[in-house]
Enzyme design. Sequence first.
Site, PDB file in Angstrom:
ATOM      1  N   ASP A  23      63.640  28.437 -42.583  1.00 33.31           N
ATOM      2  CA  ASP A  23      62.714  27.295 -42.780  1.00 33.31           C
ATOM      3  C   ASP A  23      61.426  27.528 -41.986  1.00 33.31           C
ATOM      4  O   ASP A  23      60.845  26.594 -41.413  1.00 33.31           O
ATOM      5  CB  ASP A  23      63.363  25.963 -42.406  1.00 33.31           C
ATOM      6  CG  ASP A  23      62.589  24.765 -42.980  1.00 33.31           C
ATOM      7  OD1 ASP A  23      61.593  24.986 -43.689  1.00 33.31           O
ATOM      8  OD2 ASP A  23      62.991  23.625 -42.701  1.00 33.31           O
ATOM      9  N   HIS A  53      64.652  30.724 -47.302  1.00 28.67           N
ATOM     10  CA  HIS A  53      63.857  29.519 -47.054  1.00 28.67           C
ATOM     11  C   HIS A  53      62.663  29.827 -46.150  1.00 28.67           C
ATOM     12  O   HIS A  53      62.740  29.721 -44.929  1.00 28.67           O
ATOM     13  CB  HIS A  53      64.777  28.471 -46.418  1.00 28.67           C
ATOM     14  CG  HIS A  53      64.221  27.088 -46.415  1.00 28.67           C
ATOM     15  ND1 HIS A  53      65.001  25.976 -46.616  1.00 28.67           N
ATOM     16  CD2 HIS A  53      62.968  26.616 -46.247  1.00 28.67           C
ATOM     17  CE1 HIS A  53      64.263  24.891 -46.563  1.00 28.67           C
ATOM     18  NE2 HIS A  53      63.015  25.246 -46.329  1.00 28.67           N
TER      19      HIS A  53
HETATM   20  O1  DOR Z   1      60.226  20.797 -41.092  1.00 25.06           O
HETATM   21  C1  DOR Z   1      59.991  21.014 -42.275  1.00 25.06           C
HETATM   22  N1  DOR Z   1      58.849  21.609 -42.658  1.00 25.06           N
HETATM   23  N2  DOR Z   1      60.885  20.633 -43.184  1.00 25.06           N
HETATM   24  C2  DOR Z   1      60.613  20.694 -44.507  1.00 25.06           C
HETATM   25  O2  DOR Z   1      61.451  20.320 -45.283  1.00 25.06           O
HETATM   26  C3  DOR Z   1      59.309  21.180 -44.991  1.00 25.06           C
HETATM   27  C4  DOR Z   1      58.673  22.051 -43.996  1.00 25.06           C
HETATM   28  C5  DOR Z   1      57.224  22.302 -44.260  1.00 25.06           C
HETATM   29  O3  DOR Z   1      56.860  22.600 -45.410  1.00 25.06           O
HETATM   30  O4  DOR Z   1      56.431  22.260 -43.320  1.00 25.06           O
HETATM   31 ZN    ZN Z   2      63.393  21.174 -46.182  1.00 20.39          ZN
END
Ligand code: DOR
Ligand code: ZN
Length: 429
Positions: A303, A58
């Site tokens: 993430d 991710h």
């Molecule tokens: O905090 C986040 N940022 N959660 C997400 O699901 C998308 C991501 C982003 O693309 O910045």
């Molecule tokens: Zn997400």
Amino acid sequence: MNPLILRGVRPYGEGDPTDVLIRDGVIAGIGSIEDTGADTDTVDGRGAILLPGFVDLHTHLREPGREDTETIASGSAAAALGGYTAVFAMANTDPVADNAVIVEHVARRGREVGLVDVHPVGAVTVGLKGEKLAELGTMAKAGVRVFSDDGHCVHDPLIMRRALEYSKALDVVVAQHAEEPRLTTGAQAHEGERAARLGLQGWPAAAEEAVVARDCLLAKQVNARLHVCHVSTAGTADVLAWAKARGTDVSAEVTPHHLLLTDDRLETYDPVNKVNPPLRTARDVEELRRALADGVIDCVATDHAPHAVQDKDCEWSAARPGMLGLQTALSIVIRTMVEPGLLTWRGVARVMSERPAEIAGLPDHGRPVAVGEPANLTLVDPDSRWTVRGADFASIAANTPFEGMELPGRVVATLLRGRVTATSGRIPA
Ligand code: DOR
Ligand code: ZN
């Protein structure tokens, strides 16, 4: 490429220091290795821990579309410096990676940069709009292994069911960003006492838990595999434990920031702490750690979400959610899981390399540190301490919530098919 000898390293942090010989991208020997001649390169391991290279399911690399915050080149460098040998680049780019042309472009650019294997994630629905399935088959034929609308939830149960059915036929995996949008419209922070006091609209835990429960039921119904992105609540861990106990083919990831930080960060009003799903409570953090240790949550995924200064240096409600993760993930896992005795180094290899590689079906990553295996490796100095400086990261953006923290553990070297892609905090020329 010359043969390479890693001198004095400890596979999985076990046993006495030993040598590892790497030839033609493969581990050719482990033990006391004689010099093989003038054309051999050497890395002095000094007892560092040798692990399989990390795999991130991710990552937001932002190319195409937001190259002012990250590119495939800068994000690949951040990944290599963080000990990663493979990353999955999320589909919420501009244009969205919902067709073969974009995913092929991302993969090609990743190969050109060559620091880490960049696997494009394909969108589940056209434009991430949640209305119409994207051409999963064409993208799968172009090599896509993971599909996700991340940033958005595939909230329509019929579309999710169809996506799961296709994923089964195509032997790929759907990764769900679980968030029931009817419950989170306008949400700014974890729904609880703190958000209420600060006047921030709440993002209830049930908005995540309900979608995860629904999707586990759907996956079981159609006999497909499901992956759950960034689990953030204790209740989701309970749902996963229940679903796994009844034989659902579900896997899940947790981010480093959800393993360490809580909604007490809201008190700062600093949007660097704004993320989706939001930072939760201390009890959630404790249960997420336990679930990761027990295997209820399978792996760690960053993430990694770079954002421009103007999208973070603004009022809370206007700020974009997300935080950098690639260059701090290992240290946060050491702090939250290894130091408290919840994971051994074998456990770190499991959650940061082996399980993510299995979930995505990567045959050459997450392999054992053993003779004959591909030399996708990370060498870790567990004893060194460093202070986080976002400005020093390889990422173009600098939005780290760990700024100024002193953290344990550094990546000494990262090897991709036997080639050194990062060493002592630098990318080799
Ligand atoms: O905090 C986040 N940022 N959660 C997400 O699901 C998308 C991501 C982003 O693309 O910045
Ligand atoms: Zn997400």
